[in-house]
Design an enzyme around this catalytic site. Structure first.
Site, short mmCIF file in Angstrom:
data_model
loop_
_atom_site.label_atom_id
_atom_site.label_comp_id
_atom_site.label_asym_id
_atom_site.label_seq_id
_atom_site.Cartn_x
_atom_site.Cartn_y
_atom_site.Cartn_z
N HIS A 69 -14.91 12.14 8.27
CA HIS A 69 -13.51 11.74 8.43
C HIS A 69 -12.55 12.91 8.44
O HIS A 69 -11.35 12.72 8.57
CB HIS A 69 -13.10 10.75 7.33
CG HIS A 69 -13.50 9.36 7.64
ND1 HIS A 69 -12.60 8.35 7.76
CD2 HIS A 69 -14.71 8.80 7.87
CE1 HIS A 69 -13.23 7.22 8.03
NE2 HIS A 69 -14.51 7.48 8.10
N GLY A 70 -13.06 14.11 8.25
CA GLY A 70 -12.20 15.29 8.28
C GLY A 70 -11.09 15.22 7.25
O GLY A 70 -11.28 14.74 6.13
N CYS A 71 -9.93 15.67 7.63
CA CYS A 71 -8.80 15.79 6.70
C CYS A 71 -8.25 14.45 6.24
O CYS A 71 -7.55 14.38 5.24
CB CYS A 71 -7.68 16.60 7.35
SG CYS A 71 -8.15 18.28 7.74
N THR A 72 -8.55 13.38 6.92
CA THR A 72 -7.99 12.07 6.55
C THR A 72 -8.84 11.32 5.53
O THR A 72 -8.41 10.30 5.01
CB THR A 72 -7.83 11.18 7.79
OG1 THR A 72 -9.13 10.90 8.34
CG2 THR A 72 -6.95 11.83 8.83
N GLY A 73 -10.02 11.81 5.24
CA GLY A 73 -10.94 11.10 4.36
C GLY A 73 -10.42 10.85 2.97
O GLY A 73 -10.55 9.75 2.43
#
Length: 106
Positions: A69-73
Site C-alpha cells: 500500500h506504500g505511503c497510504t498503508g
C-alpha cells in the site's frame, strides 16, 4: 530480500508491540483484532501470523492485513482500526505498520 523481511520484520514488530502492550497494561491475549500494514510485498505465511505468535495473541484474534500500500498503508490501517469498534463492541485493536525497503543496484 524477501527472506530478510520474513525473518526480521516480525521480530522488529513484535519487540515494538511488546513495549506498547506493556504500557497499555493488559495482557496481549485481550487483543481481539490485529491490523497490520506494510508496503512490502505479500509474504506466505503472512507476517502478521508470526507477529501474533511472537506476542502470544489468542488464536481467535481477527486479522486485517494490507500489503503493497506504500505511503497510504498506515493511514488506512488507522481508519480500519477506527471502524472496527464502531461495529463490534468490546474490541481491543492493535495496529502495526512496518516496512523494510532496500535499494538495489550499483
Amino acid at each position: 530480500m524477501l527472506a530478510v523481511v520474513a525473518t526480521i520484520m516480525p521480530e522488529l514488530v513484535a519487540a515494538a508491540a511488546a513495549k506498547a502492550i506493556a504500557e497499555w497494561g493488559r495482557p496481549a491475549r485481550d487483543i481481539t483484532h490485529l491490523v497490520f500494514s506494510t508496503s512490502t510485498s505479500v509474504q506466505v505465511p503472512a507476517i502478521d501470523l508470526r507477529v501474533a505468535s511472537l506476542l502470544g495473541l489468542s488464536p481467535t484474534v481477527q486479522h486485517t492485513v494490507m500489503c503493497s500500500h506504500g505511503c497510504t498503508g498506515s493511514s488506512s490501517a488507522l481508519r480500519i482500526a477506527k471502524d472496527i469498534p464502531e461495529n463490534n463492541r468490546g474490541t481491543r485493536i492493535f495496529v502495526a505498520c512496518a516496512d523494510i525497503l532496500s535499494v538495489l543496484g550499483g
